[in-house]
Design an enzyme around this catalytic site. Structure first.
Site, PDB file in Angstrom:
ATOM      1  CE1 TYR A   1      14.372   9.866  -6.605  1.00  0.00           C
ATOM      2  CE2 TYR A   1      15.282   7.668  -6.776  1.00  0.00           C
ATOM      3  CZ  TYR A   1      14.475   8.580  -6.124  1.00  0.00           C
ATOM      4  OH  TYR A   1      13.792   8.203  -5.001  1.00  0.00           O
TER       5      TYR A   1
ATOM      6  CG  ASP B   1      -2.381   7.554  -3.774  1.00  0.00           C
ATOM      7  OD1 ASP B   1      -2.343   6.862  -4.810  1.00  0.00           O
ATOM      8  OD2 ASP B   1      -3.129   8.535  -3.650  1.00  0.00           O
TER       9      ASP B   1
ATOM     10  CG  ASP C   1      14.464   4.827  -3.853  1.00  0.00           C
ATOM     11  OD1 ASP C   1      14.880   3.853  -3.202  1.00  0.00           O
ATOM     12  OD2 ASP C   1      14.968   5.964  -3.773  1.00  0.00           O
TER      13      ASP C   1
ATOM     14  CG  ASP D   1      13.926   1.215   1.224  1.00  0.00           C
ATOM     15  OD1 ASP D   1      14.549   0.476   0.441  1.00  0.00           O
ATOM     16  OD2 ASP D   1      14.492   2.030   1.987  1.00  0.00           O
TER      17      ASP D   1
END
Ligand code: NAD
Length: 352
Positions: free
Chosen positions: A142, A219, A243, A247
């Site tokens: 990011y 994963d 991130d 969530d």
């Protein structure tokens, strides 16, 4: 002592939920004789509208001279056509970078009272869940260089040993106060930046002998989080993986509206905000769940001000409200009355 709090209400539901958080903090101040000074400043879309930039100089200065920053959420469809650098969300990245808040702490707690809202099977979450995700916040993809054209685009992902060490230290320290287990999540079977990540974290094992450390590819980590979440105590991970995983973690708890977060640096200054965004679809309707924002205030009391008893009082007031069925639409049981943002804030402050 007066604790100085820079308040950024932001956009969408931001002002509604922050008002409830301040209501609860003021009650804490009264009950425990603690003084808070609230200084409201602009960032995000509200700042773009008022002064033409997402993070005005004054905002940054007030934040730097505060003991904590309390933020609602920024962004919304009104500013969606702006270019990357000009967007409201850029204010958050700049604030984190300028204040050097490299550690994002996100507790994933499943309250027994909200078991019904959890999409996982009962046997998977039996007895509740209590995980902390420690996400690196100021490095990785990011913040890397990037380039865009309509034919070809790229983003650079990089980590230095120092960046990994300081975030890993936070994770080990937090685990030391909990169940003494760190799971570091990376993609070291493919990415060089992850290979350095894993080697660095592994090299710190000796310093934290009482902490059990294991590693997982992202994963697999994403899958384990829904198949067997109880195996986790503290999850340590990079910016982008954190991130996504947080969530995923949030939905296990029932709603994004329940999840608080803290962004910390080396000192006591921290930024506290709910994990969710500005929820433009329900803004201004007294429908937003203020609990993530109120629990973020509890984290502020504990992490930045060292007010543990006061922080716990807020958490207990939230638990009591949930137990009494004081729930917003996103977590209310089917066919049960749901409560508005203000009513929930009122109840929780009454329970302090
Ligand atoms: P969102 O988190 O705002 O909303 C996702 C869904 O969850 C929506 O249906 C919303 O109504 C619901 N929701 C979120 N918070 C809730 C709450 N407290 N109570 C009840 N329901 C809630 O994510 P989005 O829709 O992808 O993003 C909307 C805007 O927010 C975008 O502009 C995005 O860039 C921005 N955003 C900001 C932040 C931040 O400020 N930290 C974080 C994420 C997204």
């Amino acid at each position: 002592m007066t604790y100085k709090i820079a308040v950024i209400k932001g956009d969408g539901i931001g002002p509604e939920i922050i008002n409830e958080g301040i209501k609860v903090l003021k009650k804490v101040g009264e009950k425990f004789s603690v003084k808070f000074e609230f200084n409201e400043v602009l960032a995000g879309g509200a700042a773009i509208d008022a002064v033409g930039e997402c993070l005005p100089y004054e905002t940054l200065e007030v934040c730097k001279n505060s003991d904590a920053v309390y933020l609602g959420a920024v962004g919304g469809p009104k500013w969606d056509d702006l270019k990357g650098e000009e967007r409201p969300e850029k204010a958050l990245l700049k604030l984190r970078k300028e204040l050097d808040l490299f550690a994002n702490i996100r507790p994933v707690i499943m309250y027994d009272e909200l078991k019904d809202a959890c999409p996982l099977k009962d046997e998977i979450v039996q007895g509740g869940l209590d995980i902390v995700i420690v996400r690196e916040l100021t490095g990785g993809i990011y913040f890397g260089e990037r380039s865009y054209s309509d034919e070809y685009a790229w983003d650079k992902m990089e980590y230095s040993k120092v960046e990994v060490e300081r975030i890993a230290k936070k994770a080990f320290e937090i685990a030391g106060k909990r169940n003494k287990k760190v799971t570091s999540i990376d993609k070291s079977n493919v990415l060089d930046s992850s290979r350095l990540w894993r080697k660095t974290v592994e090299s710190m094992k000796e310093e934290y002998k009482d902490i059990e450390l294991n590693h997982m590819y992202v994963d697999n980590g994403a899958m384990q989080l829904v198949v067997n979440p109880k195996q986790f105590d503290v999850i340590l991970t990079g910016n982008m993986f954190g991130d996504i995983l947080s969530d995923e973690g949030s939905i296990i708890t029932g709603s994004l509206g329940m999840l608080p977060s803290a962004s910390l640096g080396e000192g006591n200054l921290g930024m506290y905000e709910p994990v969710h965004g500005s929820a433009p679809d329900i803004a201004g309707q007294n429908k937003a769940n203020p609990i993530a924002t109120i629990l973020s205030a509890a984290m502020m009391l504990k992490y930045s001000f060292g007010l543990m008893e006061e922080g716990e009082a807020v958490e207990n007031a939230v638990k009591k409200a949930l137990k009494d069925g004081i729930r917003s639409n996103d977590i209310a049981k089917k066919d049960e009355k749901s409560y508005g943002t203000y009513e929930i804030g009122d109840k929780i402050s009454k329970y302090i």
